[in-house]
Write an enzyme that holds these catalytic residues in place. Structure first.
Site, PDB file in Angstrom:
ATOM      1  CE  LYS A  10      -3.956  -2.128   2.358  1.00 37.99           C
ATOM      2  NZ  LYS A  10      -4.842  -2.001   3.535  1.00 37.99           N
ATOM      3  CG  PHE A  58     -13.625   0.353   6.858  1.00 38.10           C
ATOM      4  CD1 PHE A  58     -13.124  -0.053   5.636  1.00 38.10           C
ATOM      5  CD2 PHE A  58     -14.462  -0.515   7.561  1.00 38.10           C
ATOM      6  CE1 PHE A  58     -13.443  -1.295   5.108  1.00 38.10           C
ATOM      7  CE2 PHE A  58     -14.787  -1.767   7.043  1.00 38.10           C
ATOM      8  CZ  PHE A  58     -14.274  -2.154   5.808  1.00 38.10           C
ATOM      9  NE  ARG A  86      -6.585 -13.433   5.148  1.00 43.27           N
ATOM     10  CZ  ARG A  86      -6.903 -12.151   5.010  1.00 43.27           C
ATOM     11  NH1 ARG A  86      -6.554 -11.487   3.927  1.00 43.27           N
ATOM     12  NH2 ARG A  86      -7.575 -11.522   5.954  1.00 43.27           N
ATOM     13  CB  THR A  92      -7.089  -5.805   9.596  1.00 40.43           C
ATOM     14  OG1 THR A  92      -7.521  -6.785   8.651  1.00 40.43           O
ATOM     15  CG2 THR A  92      -7.343  -4.426   9.043  1.00 40.43           C
ATOM     16  NE  ARG A 103      -2.258  -5.853   7.224  1.00 40.10           N
ATOM     17  CZ  ARG A 103      -3.264  -6.560   6.762  1.00 40.10           C
ATOM     18  NH1 ARG A 103      -3.768  -7.559   7.481  1.00 40.10           N
ATOM     19  NH2 ARG A 103      -3.789  -6.279   5.591  1.00 40.10           N
ATOM     20  CG  HIS A 116      -5.454  -6.218  -0.123  1.00 42.04           C
ATOM     21  ND1 HIS A 116      -6.688  -6.244   0.484  1.00 42.04           N
ATOM     22  CD2 HIS A 116      -5.547  -7.034  -1.205  1.00 42.04           C
ATOM     23  CE1 HIS A 116      -7.492  -7.028  -0.216  1.00 42.04           C
ATOM     24  NE2 HIS A 116      -6.818  -7.528  -1.252  1.00 42.04           N
TER      25      HIS A 116
END
Length: 141
Positions: A10, A58, A86, A92, A103, A116
């Site tokens: 991202k 969101f 994942r 998330t 993350r 993502h």
């Protein structure tokens, strides 16, 4: 089982020059990049890609974040690629992400969480075809 998944690095991660570190982490965990390109999403493209989230609280923030700069879209291939990607990404919310996950290491917030990844074979196919034609994707096997 060998499968393909879709991944986005991202804008928040691209801006901070984290592309190489993120790709390295994916490759070190057995995933191969079989297609990759950098694109700058328009608002309409972002809304189309994230249409399933339209109407959620969101959504507007998601679209704003995804159009804030270029992204790197990738097709990954490997054994159980969807689940593996994942797991490598982490949940998330980076606060809940395990140490060593993308993350946990790189996300700024739940909204700017660096990556993502597809959550199912159906999503992977839809997301891959949103950005790539068949001639742009090469098998690693």
């Amino acid at each position: 089982m060998l499968e393909r998944t879709f991944s986005i690095i991202k804008p928040d991660a691209v801006k901070r020059n984290l592309i190489g570190q993120i790709v390295s982490k994916l490759e070190q965990n057995g995933l191969k990049v079989i297609a990759s390109k950098m694109v700058f999403l328009t608002v309409q493209e972002a809304k189309g890609f994230y249409a399933e989230h339209d109407g959620k609280p969101f959504f507007d923030t998601l679209i704003k974040n995804m159009t804030a700069g270029p992204i790197v879209v990738q097709v990954l291939e490997g054994d159980d690629a969807i689940a593996k990607n994942r797991e490598i990404m982490g949940p998330t919310d980076p606060e809940n992400a395990p140490a060593g996950s993308i993350r946990k290491e790189y996300a700024i917030s739940m909204q700017q969480n660096s990556v993502h990844g597809s959550d199912s074979p159906e999503s992977a196919q839809r997301e891959i075809s949103y950005f790539f034609s068949e001639i742009e994707v090469f098998s690693a096997s």
